[in-house]
Write an enzyme that holds these catalytic residues in place. Structure first.
Site, PDB file in Angstrom:
ATOM      1  N   SER A  14      48.060  -0.301  31.162  1.00 65.08           N
ATOM      2  CA  SER A  14      48.626  -1.138  30.110  1.00 65.08           C
ATOM      3  C   SER A  14      49.007  -0.259  28.922  1.00 65.08           C
ATOM      4  CB  SER A  14      47.588  -2.170  29.675  1.00 65.08           C
ATOM      5  OG  SER A  14      48.073  -2.897  28.591  1.00 65.08           O
ATOM      6  N   CYS A  65      40.011  -9.709  24.735  1.00 58.75           N
ATOM      7  CA  CYS A  65      41.152  -8.853  24.404  1.00 58.75           C
ATOM      8  C   CYS A  65      41.248  -8.638  22.902  1.00 58.75           C
ATOM      9  CB  CYS A  65      42.451  -9.514  24.853  1.00 58.75           C
ATOM     10  SG  CYS A  65      42.738  -9.340  26.580  1.00 58.75           S
ATOM     11  N   CYS A  68      41.584   4.713  18.652  1.00 57.87           N
ATOM     12  CA  CYS A  68      42.995   4.653  19.044  1.00 57.87           C
ATOM     13  C   CYS A  68      43.853   5.056  17.851  1.00 57.87           C
ATOM     14  CB  CYS A  68      43.350   3.237  19.497  1.00 57.87           C
ATOM     15  SG  CYS A  68      45.027   3.118  20.148  1.00 57.87           S
ATOM     16  N   GLU A  89      45.159   4.182  24.148  1.00 61.26           N
ATOM     17  CA  GLU A  89      46.493   4.013  24.734  1.00 61.26           C
ATOM     18  C   GLU A  89      46.639   4.986  25.909  1.00 61.26           C
ATOM     19  OE1 GLU A  89      49.527   2.263  24.545  1.00 61.26           O
ATOM     20  OE2 GLU A  89      50.027   3.735  26.090  1.00 61.26           O
ATOM     21  N   CYS A 102      44.244  -5.838  16.864  1.00 61.59           N
ATOM     22  CA  CYS A 102      43.276  -5.202  17.771  1.00 61.59           C
ATOM     23  C   CYS A 102      42.192  -4.472  16.981  1.00 61.59           C
ATOM     24  CB  CYS A 102      44.023  -4.229  18.678  1.00 61.59           C
ATOM     25  SG  CYS A 102      42.930  -3.210  19.679  1.00 61.59           S
TER      26      CYS A 102
HETATM   27 FE1  SF4 Z   1      45.249   0.885  20.570  1.00 60.25          FE
HETATM   28 FE2  SF4 Z   1      45.774  -0.810  22.580  1.00 60.25          FE
HETATM   29 FE3  SF4 Z   1      44.452  -1.638  20.428  1.00 60.25          FE
HETATM   30 FE4  SF4 Z   1      47.040  -1.056  20.195  1.00 60.25          FE
HETATM   31  S1  SF4 Z   1      46.146  -2.713  21.434  1.00 60.25           S
HETATM   32  S2  SF4 Z   1      45.401  -0.433  18.785  1.00 60.25           S
HETATM   33  S3  SF4 Z   1      47.195   0.671  21.656  1.00 60.25           S
HETATM   34  S4  SF4 Z   1      43.735  -0.105  21.897  1.00 60.25           S
END
Ligand code: SF4
Length: 342
Positions: free
Chosen positions: A190, A332, A112, A159, A119
């Site tokens: 999302s 998550c 990403c 994303e 994350c």
């Molecule tokens: Fe990427 Fe979604 Fe993780 Fe943000 S939350 S770094 S957009 S995978």
């Protein structure tokens, strides 16, 4: 030119088959073989004539297939699939089993670009977008293994708004009654809050559910958690969400990761309630899930409850999404966590 038949809508399959001397009705037949019978190669399109199949193959057409490199099962019933793509890259997809439904959390990119601090995927180098066929194939492979899939959330790696066209094409393919037939209200896109993508989604002929990862109620705090917030201030994001609701009349889900002593105070909850006042939105509070490279800690149960109560008292419908799949790093924010050190 893209020759992967898994990457095609029914009308695109029809065009290809007609171009090779077949009949229009054979487009839906081929689509059905791919998306309901889970065919792995053109040899399995048994009701299409052999010479038609042979000419498609000699024209370079094929069916891509994700390979299951690993499958991990958490005692809480969550399962994580590590898929290998045709170029050797890996992605992760999560199956959440409940008594009455199966939900899968699918990926749309390898790595990403956005680097959200909470994350694990954000710590991986971005490699590439997935094709629509690779997005859909996550559902096909898990449906073949685990049975009917009822809900899909585009909340895995990547994303969706940065791979907009392929994600939307995947939504169309997944919705098709001649294929997996997953209702549009059972699919959720999302986003980390890209206003242009939200506005574009409002103009489509098909409206999946929209979830926005907010995680903070002020620009100052959001910038600490999500680098993208420096580019798109909160006012711009809220304006895009309002536009989306004016066009679609759809409720929006706000994702909010609860991080100890960072965004979990009662004043944060009050600020969030005030921010959401002009919107019809419900909030999902997510317990922060740890991963290497990040020293955040999850909020206490008491802090989460108090935060929830404050939102509810302000009229904001709120649920707490309890951690699932944490033992196998499938919760998550944990996808890709096993590969961070490598
Ligand atoms: Fe990427 Fe979604 Fe993780 Fe943000 S939350 S770094 S957009 S995978």
């Amino acid at each position: 030119m893209d020759k992967d038949l898994k990457n095609k809508t029914i009308s695109q399959l029809q065009e290809i088959i007609i171009a090779f001397g077949g009949k229009a009705y054979q487009g839906p037949v081929a689509f059905n073989f791919i998306h309901q019978k889970f065919a792995r190669s053109l040899d399995e399109f048994t009701t299409l004539k052999k010479d038609l199949r042979a000419s498609l193959v000699s024209g370079g057409y094929f069916l891509s297939n994700l390979k299951v490199a690993e499958k991990l099962c958490d005692p809480d019933g969550t399962e994580k699939y590590l898929f290998t793509l045709s170029d050797g890259n890996n992605i992760e997809t999560v199956l959440l089993r409940e008594s009455d439904r199966n939900t899968i959390c699918i990926s749309c990119q390898v790595g990403c670009k956005l680097g959200c601090k909470f994350c694990a995927t954000g710590f991986l180098k971005f490699q590439r977008d997935l094709t629509a066929g690779e997005i859909v194939d996550q559902v096909i492979k898990i449906a073949a293994d685990a049975g009917k899939i009822n809900n899909i959330v585009f909340m895995g790696m990547g994303e969706p708004m940065y791979n907009y066209d392929n994600c939307l094409k995947a939504v169309w393919i997944l919705t098709d009654p001649k294929g997996l037939n997953i209702g549009i209200r059972k699919q959720t896109i999302s986003t980390c809050g890209l206003p242009d993508g939200i506005r574009a989604l409002a103009e489509e002929d098909i409206y999946p559910r929209l979830a926005v990862s907010l995680h903070a109620a002020s620009d100052t705090l959001r910038k600490k958690l999500m680098p993208i917030a420096s580019k798109h201030p909160m006012a711009e994001l809220v304006s895009a969400m309002r536009y989306y609701q004016q066009k679609t009349s759809r409720r929006i889900t706000i994702e909010y990761c609860m991080i100890k002593c960072l965004n979990d105070s009662l004043s944060d909850a009050q600020a969030l309630a005030a921010l959401l006042r002009p919107l019809r939105a419900n909030v999902n509070l997510i317990e922060y899930n740890p991963h290497p490279g990040c020293d955040f800690q999850g909020s206490s149960s008491r802090a989460i409850k108090a935060f929830k109560d404050t939102l509810m008292q302000s009229g904001v419908e709120t649920i707490v999404r309890y951690r699932r799949g944490r033992n196998i790093k499938a919760a998550c924010g944990q996808l890709g966590a096993d590969r961070i050190k490598k």
